[in-house]
Design an enzyme around this catalytic site. Structure first.
Site, PDB file in Angstrom:
ATOM      1  N   SER A  90       4.493   3.242 -15.346  1.00 26.46           N
ATOM      2  CA  SER A  90       3.490   3.827 -16.239  1.00 26.46           C
ATOM      3  C   SER A  90       2.165   3.915 -15.506  1.00 26.46           C
ATOM      4  O   SER A  90       1.766   2.976 -14.830  1.00 26.46           O
ATOM      5  CB  SER A  90       3.280   2.943 -17.480  1.00 26.46           C
ATOM      6  OG  SER A  90       4.493   2.677 -18.146  1.00 26.46           O
ATOM      7  N   GLU A 128      -7.745  -5.651 -21.784  1.00 30.39           N
ATOM      8  CA  GLU A 128      -6.491  -6.404 -21.919  1.00 30.39           C
ATOM      9  C   GLU A 128      -5.508  -5.972 -20.829  1.00 30.39           C
ATOM     10  O   GLU A 128      -5.286  -4.761 -20.626  1.00 30.39           O
ATOM     11  CB  GLU A 128      -5.885  -6.127 -23.305  1.00 30.39           C
ATOM     12  CG  GLU A 128      -4.845  -7.146 -23.709  1.00 30.39           C
ATOM     13  CD  GLU A 128      -4.160  -6.755 -25.020  1.00 30.39           C
ATOM     14  OE1 GLU A 128      -2.972  -7.046 -25.159  1.00 30.39           O
ATOM     15  OE2 GLU A 128      -4.822  -6.137 -25.873  1.00 30.39           O
ATOM     16  N   MET A 163      -3.641  -6.953  -7.302  1.00 29.73           N
ATOM     17  CA  MET A 163      -3.047  -8.079  -8.021  1.00 29.73           C
ATOM     18  C   MET A 163      -4.045  -9.109  -8.561  1.00 29.73           C
ATOM     19  O   MET A 163      -3.672 -10.252  -8.807  1.00 29.73           O
ATOM     20  CB  MET A 163      -2.022  -8.783  -7.121  1.00 29.73           C
ATOM     21  CG  MET A 163      -0.875  -7.897  -6.672  1.00 29.73           C
ATOM     22  SD  MET A 163       0.074  -7.199  -8.036  1.00 29.73           S
ATOM     23  CE  MET A 163       0.965  -8.657  -8.573  1.00 29.73           C
ATOM     24  N   ARG A 188     -14.003 -14.771  -9.872  1.00 31.62           N
ATOM     25  CA  ARG A 188     -13.637 -13.427 -10.299  1.00 31.62           C
ATOM     26  C   ARG A 188     -14.881 -12.532 -10.335  1.00 31.62           C
ATOM     27  O   ARG A 188     -14.851 -11.370  -9.936  1.00 31.62           O
ATOM     28  CB  ARG A 188     -13.070 -13.553 -11.716  1.00 31.62           C
ATOM     29  CG  ARG A 188     -11.906 -12.686 -11.968  1.00 31.62           C
ATOM     30  CD  ARG A 188     -11.248 -13.071 -13.256  1.00 31.62           C
ATOM     31  NE  ARG A 188     -10.004 -13.763 -12.973  1.00 31.62           N
ATOM     32  CZ  ARG A 188      -9.211 -14.264 -13.898  1.00 31.62           C
ATOM     33  NH1 ARG A 188      -9.536 -14.190 -15.166  1.00 31.62           N
ATOM     34  NH2 ARG A 188      -8.088 -14.828 -13.565  1.00 31.62           N
ATOM     35  N   ASN A 223       1.853   3.011  -2.644  1.00 34.17           N
ATOM     36  CA  ASN A 223       1.253   3.932  -3.624  1.00 34.17           C
ATOM     37  C   ASN A 223      -0.064   4.488  -3.090  1.00 34.17           C
ATOM     38  O   ASN A 223      -0.358   5.675  -3.269  1.00 34.17           O
ATOM     39  CB  ASN A 223       1.042   3.228  -4.968  1.00 34.17           C
ATOM     40  CG  ASN A 223       2.302   3.271  -5.816  1.00 34.17           C
ATOM     41  OD1 ASN A 223       2.681   4.327  -6.311  1.00 34.17           O
ATOM     42  ND2 ASN A 223       2.958   2.135  -5.954  1.00 34.17           N
ATOM     43  N   GLY A 255       0.772  -1.239   0.000  1.00 33.95           N
ATOM     44  CA  GLY A 255       0.000   0.000   0.000  1.00 33.95           C
ATOM     45  C   GLY A 255       0.805   1.291   0.000  1.00 33.95           C
ATOM     46  O   GLY A 255       0.291   2.330   0.394  1.00 33.95           O
ATOM     47  N   ASP A 295      -2.775  -4.646 -18.571  1.00 30.73           N
ATOM     48  CA  ASP A 295      -1.659  -3.696 -18.693  1.00 30.73           C
ATOM     49  C   ASP A 295      -1.518  -3.102 -20.095  1.00 30.73           C
ATOM     50  O   ASP A 295      -0.424  -2.703 -20.502  1.00 30.73           O
ATOM     51  CB  ASP A 295      -0.325  -4.358 -18.283  1.00 30.73           C
ATOM     52  CG  ASP A 295      -0.332  -4.804 -16.822  1.00 30.73           C
ATOM     53  OD1 ASP A 295      -1.058  -4.193 -16.022  1.00 30.73           O
ATOM     54  OD2 ASP A 295       0.380  -5.773 -16.502  1.00 30.73           O
TER      55      ASP A 295
HETATM   56  C1  GRF Z   1       4.090  -1.122  -7.151  1.00 31.01           C
HETATM   57  O1  GRF Z   1       5.368  -1.271  -7.693  1.00 31.01           O
HETATM   58  C2  GRF Z   1       3.068  -0.936  -8.243  1.00 31.01           C
HETATM   59  O2  GRF Z   1       3.559  -0.269  -9.366  1.00 31.01           O
HETATM   60  C3  GRF Z   1       2.742  -2.349  -8.628  1.00 31.01           C
HETATM   61  O3  GRF Z   1       2.809  -3.088  -7.447  1.00 31.01           O
HETATM   62  C4  GRF Z   1       3.615  -2.408  -6.485  1.00 31.01           C
HETATM   63  C5  GRF Z   1       2.733  -2.149  -5.324  1.00 31.01           C
HETATM   64  O4  GRF Z   1       3.403  -1.552  -4.262  1.00 31.01           O
HETATM   65  N1  GRF Z   1       1.497  -2.410  -9.336  1.00 31.01           N
HETATM   66  P1  GRF Z   1       2.588  -0.811  -3.122  1.00 31.01           P
HETATM   67  O5  GRF Z   1       1.558  -1.809  -2.601  1.00 31.01           O
HETATM   68  O6  GRF Z   1       1.917   0.383  -3.735  1.00 31.01           O
HETATM   69  O7  GRF Z   1       3.589  -0.452  -2.095  1.00 31.01           O
END
Ligand code: GRF
Length: 215
Positions: free
Chosen positions: A138, A145, A92, A67, A16, A14, A147
Protein backbone atom coordinates in the site's frame (compact mmCIF):
# COMPACT_ATOMS: atom_id res chain seq x y z
CA UNK A 1 6.16 23.97 -14.70
CA UNK A 2 9.32 22.63 -13.05
CA UNK A 3 9.66 19.19 -11.61
CA UNK A 4 8.74 18.72 -7.96
CA UNK A 5 11.74 18.08 -5.76
CA UNK A 6 11.50 14.90 -3.69
CA UNK A 7 13.47 13.90 -0.62
CA UNK A 8 13.62 10.13 -0.08
CA UNK A 9 14.01 8.65 3.41
CA UNK A 10 15.57 5.20 3.71
CA UNK A 11 17.08 2.92 6.33
CA UNK A 12 18.52 0.02 4.34
CA UNK A 13 18.61 -1.76 1.01
CA UNK A 14 16.99 1.00 -0.98
CA UNK A 15 15.36 -0.96 -3.79
CA UNK A 16 12.21 1.19 -3.68
CA UNK A 17 14.40 4.29 -3.62
CA UNK A 18 16.21 2.96 -6.70
CA UNK A 19 12.87 2.48 -8.49
CA UNK A 20 11.96 6.12 -7.75
CA UNK A 21 15.39 7.25 -8.95
CA UNK A 22 15.07 5.21 -12.17
CA UNK A 23 11.65 6.62 -12.97
CA UNK A 24 12.96 10.16 -12.48
CA UNK A 25 15.35 9.58 -15.39
CA UNK A 26 12.43 9.68 -17.81
CA UNK A 27 11.90 13.02 -19.48
CA UNK A 28 8.19 12.93 -18.75
CA UNK A 29 8.65 12.36 -15.01
CA UNK A 30 7.03 15.11 -12.91
CA UNK A 31 9.53 14.84 -10.06
CA UNK A 32 13.28 14.95 -9.52
CA UNK A 33 15.24 13.59 -6.59
CA UNK A 34 16.48 16.35 -4.28
CA UNK A 35 18.28 14.05 -1.83
CA UNK A 36 18.30 10.64 -0.21
CA UNK A 37 18.51 10.65 3.59
CA UNK A 38 19.25 7.62 5.76
CA UNK A 39 19.12 7.29 9.52
CA UNK A 40 21.76 4.58 9.16
CA UNK A 41 25.11 5.71 7.78
CA UNK A 42 25.82 2.16 6.54
CA UNK A 43 22.59 1.81 4.54
CA UNK A 44 23.22 0.12 1.21
CA UNK A 45 20.80 2.55 -0.41
CA UNK A 46 23.09 5.53 0.31
CA UNK A 47 25.75 4.03 -1.94
CA UNK A 48 23.20 3.49 -4.69
CA UNK A 49 22.20 7.16 -4.41
CA UNK A 50 25.81 8.36 -4.45
CA UNK A 51 26.60 6.26 -7.49
CA UNK A 52 23.59 7.79 -9.21
CA UNK A 53 25.00 11.25 -8.46
CA UNK A 54 22.28 12.13 -5.95
CA UNK A 55 22.94 14.05 -2.73
CA UNK A 56 23.15 11.35 -0.06
CA UNK A 57 22.76 12.43 3.56
CA UNK A 58 23.90 10.04 6.28
CA UNK A 59 22.42 10.70 9.69
CA UNK A 60 22.98 8.44 12.68
CA UNK A 61 19.89 8.11 14.82
CA UNK A 62 21.96 6.57 17.62
CA UNK A 63 24.35 9.53 17.74
CA UNK A 64 21.47 11.99 17.50
CA UNK A 65 19.95 10.37 20.56
CA UNK A 66 16.28 11.35 20.44
CA UNK A 67 13.46 11.08 17.95
CA UNK A 68 13.12 14.87 18.05
CA UNK A 69 16.80 15.36 17.17
CA UNK A 70 16.61 12.90 14.26
CA UNK A 71 13.46 14.51 12.88
CA UNK A 72 14.96 17.99 13.18
CA UNK A 73 18.08 16.86 11.31
CA UNK A 74 15.96 15.23 8.60
CA UNK A 75 13.79 18.34 8.29
CA UNK A 76 16.86 20.58 7.99
CA UNK A 77 18.37 18.32 5.31
CA UNK A 78 15.08 18.30 3.36
CA UNK A 79 14.93 22.10 3.45
CA UNK A 80 18.63 22.44 2.58
CA UNK A 81 17.97 20.38 -0.56
CA UNK A 82 14.75 22.25 -1.31
CA UNK A 83 12.54 19.18 -1.11
CA UNK A 84 8.85 19.80 -1.72
CA UNK A 85 7.64 16.22 -1.28
CA UNK A 86 8.93 13.34 0.87
CA UNK A 87 8.84 9.66 -0.04
CA UNK A 88 9.67 7.15 2.68
CA UNK A 89 11.11 3.98 1.21
CA UNK A 90 11.94 1.40 3.83
CA UNK A 91 12.48 4.11 6.45
CA UNK A 92 12.31 2.27 9.76
CA UNK A 93 12.07 5.02 12.41
CA UNK A 94 8.87 6.25 13.98
CA UNK A 95 8.52 9.99 13.41
CA UNK A 96 7.31 12.68 15.79
CA UNK A 97 3.86 14.14 15.18
CA UNK A 98 5.43 17.63 14.88
CA UNK A 99 7.58 16.51 11.98
CA UNK A 100 4.69 14.67 10.33
CA UNK A 101 2.48 17.77 10.62
CA UNK A 102 5.08 19.85 8.78
CA UNK A 103 4.79 17.56 5.75
CA UNK A 104 1.07 16.85 5.96
CA UNK A 105 -0.27 15.90 2.54
CA UNK A 106 3.26 15.98 1.10
CA UNK A 107 4.81 12.86 2.66
CA UNK A 108 4.03 9.32 1.51
CA UNK A 109 5.17 5.82 2.42
CA UNK A 110 5.12 2.36 0.91
CA UNK A 111 4.13 -0.43 3.27
CA UNK A 112 4.39 -4.15 2.45
CA UNK A 113 0.82 -5.21 3.22
CA UNK A 114 -2.73 -4.47 2.17
CA UNK A 115 -3.50 -1.87 4.81
CA UNK A 116 -5.26 -1.66 7.19
CA UNK A 117 -4.15 -5.26 7.64
CA UNK A 118 -0.69 -5.94 9.08
CA UNK A 119 0.57 -2.53 10.15
CA UNK A 120 4.10 -2.50 11.54
CA UNK A 121 6.86 -5.03 10.86
CA UNK A 122 7.06 -8.68 9.71
CA UNK A 123 4.07 -8.21 7.46
CA UNK A 124 4.74 -11.20 5.19
CA UNK A 125 5.10 -13.62 8.11
CA UNK A 126 1.92 -12.31 9.66
CA UNK A 127 -0.03 -12.52 6.39
CA UNK A 128 0.99 -16.17 6.02
CA UNK A 129 0.11 -16.94 9.62
CA UNK A 130 -3.31 -15.30 9.18
CA UNK A 131 -3.95 -17.47 6.10
CA UNK A 132 -4.96 -14.61 3.81
CA UNK A 133 -5.12 -15.65 0.13
CA UNK A 134 -4.08 -12.26 -1.23
CA UNK A 135 -1.43 -9.92 0.08
CA UNK A 136 0.45 -6.93 -1.27
CA UNK A 137 1.55 -3.38 -0.65
CA UNK A 138 0.00 0.00 0.00
CA UNK A 139 1.13 3.54 -0.71
CA UNK A 140 -0.33 5.98 1.79
CA UNK A 141 0.03 9.49 3.11
CA UNK A 142 1.89 9.57 6.41
CA UNK A 143 -0.22 10.60 9.36
CA UNK A 144 0.52 10.68 13.09
CA UNK A 145 -0.71 7.12 13.62
CA UNK A 146 1.73 4.49 12.31
CA UNK A 147 0.74 3.01 8.92
CA UNK A 148 -2.75 4.45 9.27
CA UNK A 149 -2.64 7.41 6.86
CA UNK A 150 -4.95 7.76 3.87
CA UNK A 151 -4.41 4.99 1.33
CA UNK A 152 -3.55 6.17 -2.20
CA UNK A 153 -2.98 2.93 -4.12
CA UNK A 154 -2.49 -0.77 -3.44
CA UNK A 155 -0.84 -3.66 -5.22
CA UNK A 156 -2.34 -7.12 -4.82
CA UNK A 157 -0.61 -10.49 -5.27
CA UNK A 158 -1.85 -14.04 -4.66
CA UNK A 159 -0.54 -16.10 -1.77
CA UNK A 160 0.56 -19.46 -3.17
CA UNK A 161 0.84 -22.89 -1.54
CA UNK A 162 4.34 -23.38 -0.15
CA UNK A 163 5.01 -19.65 0.19
CA UNK A 164 7.29 -18.56 2.96
CA UNK A 165 7.97 -14.98 3.98
CA UNK A 166 10.82 -14.72 1.48
CA UNK A 167 8.92 -15.99 -1.55
CA UNK A 168 5.95 -13.83 -0.67
CA UNK A 169 8.17 -10.76 -0.18
CA UNK A 170 9.77 -11.49 -3.55
CA UNK A 171 6.33 -11.53 -5.20
CA UNK A 172 5.27 -8.26 -3.56
CA UNK A 173 8.49 -6.30 -4.16
CA UNK A 174 8.22 -5.89 -7.97
CA UNK A 175 4.70 -4.59 -7.45
CA UNK A 176 6.08 -2.05 -4.95
CA UNK A 177 8.61 -0.96 -7.54
CA UNK A 178 5.83 -0.49 -10.09
CA UNK A 179 3.28 1.28 -7.96
CA UNK A 180 5.47 3.68 -5.95
CA UNK A 181 6.95 5.71 -8.84
CA UNK A 182 3.50 5.92 -10.46
CA UNK A 183 1.96 7.32 -7.27
CA UNK A 184 4.82 9.74 -6.66
CA UNK A 185 4.54 10.98 -10.24
CA UNK A 186 0.80 11.60 -9.92
CA UNK A 187 1.35 13.34 -6.57
CA UNK A 188 4.00 15.55 -8.17
CA UNK A 189 1.56 16.37 -10.96
CA UNK A 190 -0.91 17.57 -8.34
CA UNK A 191 -3.44 14.86 -9.21
CA UNK A 192 -3.52 13.34 -5.73
CA UNK A 193 -4.28 15.24 -2.56
CA UNK A 194 -5.25 14.77 1.07
CA UNK A 195 -8.56 16.13 2.33
CA UNK A 196 -10.11 15.41 5.72
CA UNK A 197 -7.89 12.38 6.18
CA UNK A 198 -8.80 10.81 2.82
CA UNK A 199 -6.92 10.67 -0.43
CA UNK A 200 -8.60 12.64 -3.21
CA UNK A 201 -7.94 12.29 -6.93
CA UNK A 202 -8.37 14.73 -9.78
CA UNK A 203 -9.08 12.02 -12.35
CA UNK A 204 -9.77 8.31 -12.73
CA UNK A 205 -6.22 7.49 -13.81
CA UNK A 206 -4.84 8.93 -10.57
CA UNK A 207 -7.53 7.11 -8.59
CA UNK A 208 -6.81 3.87 -10.42
CA UNK A 209 -3.11 3.34 -9.83
CA UNK A 210 -3.73 0.16 -7.85
CA UNK A 211 -2.39 -3.04 -9.42
CA UNK A 212 -3.70 -6.60 -9.47
CA UNK A 213 -0.56 -8.56 -10.26
CA UNK A 214 -1.11 -11.55 -12.54
CA UNK A 215 0.26 -15.00 -11.78
C1 GRF B 1 9.92 -2.67 1.40
O1 GRF B 1 9.24 -3.89 1.41
C2 GRF B 1 9.00 -1.55 1.84
O2 GRF B 1 7.67 -1.75 1.48
C3 GRF B 1 9.11 -1.61 3.33
O3 GRF B 1 10.43 -1.97 3.60
C4 GRF B 1 11.00 -2.63 2.47
C5 GRF B 1 12.16 -1.80 2.07
O4 GRF B 1 12.88 -2.36 1.01
N1 GRF B 1 8.66 -0.38 3.92
P1 GRF B 1 13.87 -1.46 0.16
O5 GRF B 1 14.82 -0.79 1.15
O6 GRF B 1 13.05 -0.43 -0.57
O7 GRF B 1 14.56 -2.39 -0.74
Amino acid sequence: MGRKRVGILISGRGSNMASLVDAAKQETCAYEIACVISNRPDAQGLQIAETAGIAAVALDHKALGTREALDAAIHDALLAHEAELVACAGFMRIMTSDFIAKWDGRMINIHPSLLPLFKGVNTHERALRAGVRVHGCSVHFISAELDAGAIIAQGVVKVMPGDDADTLAARVLPVEHRIYPAVLNALAEGRIGLENGRAVFSDNDAAGLSVLASG
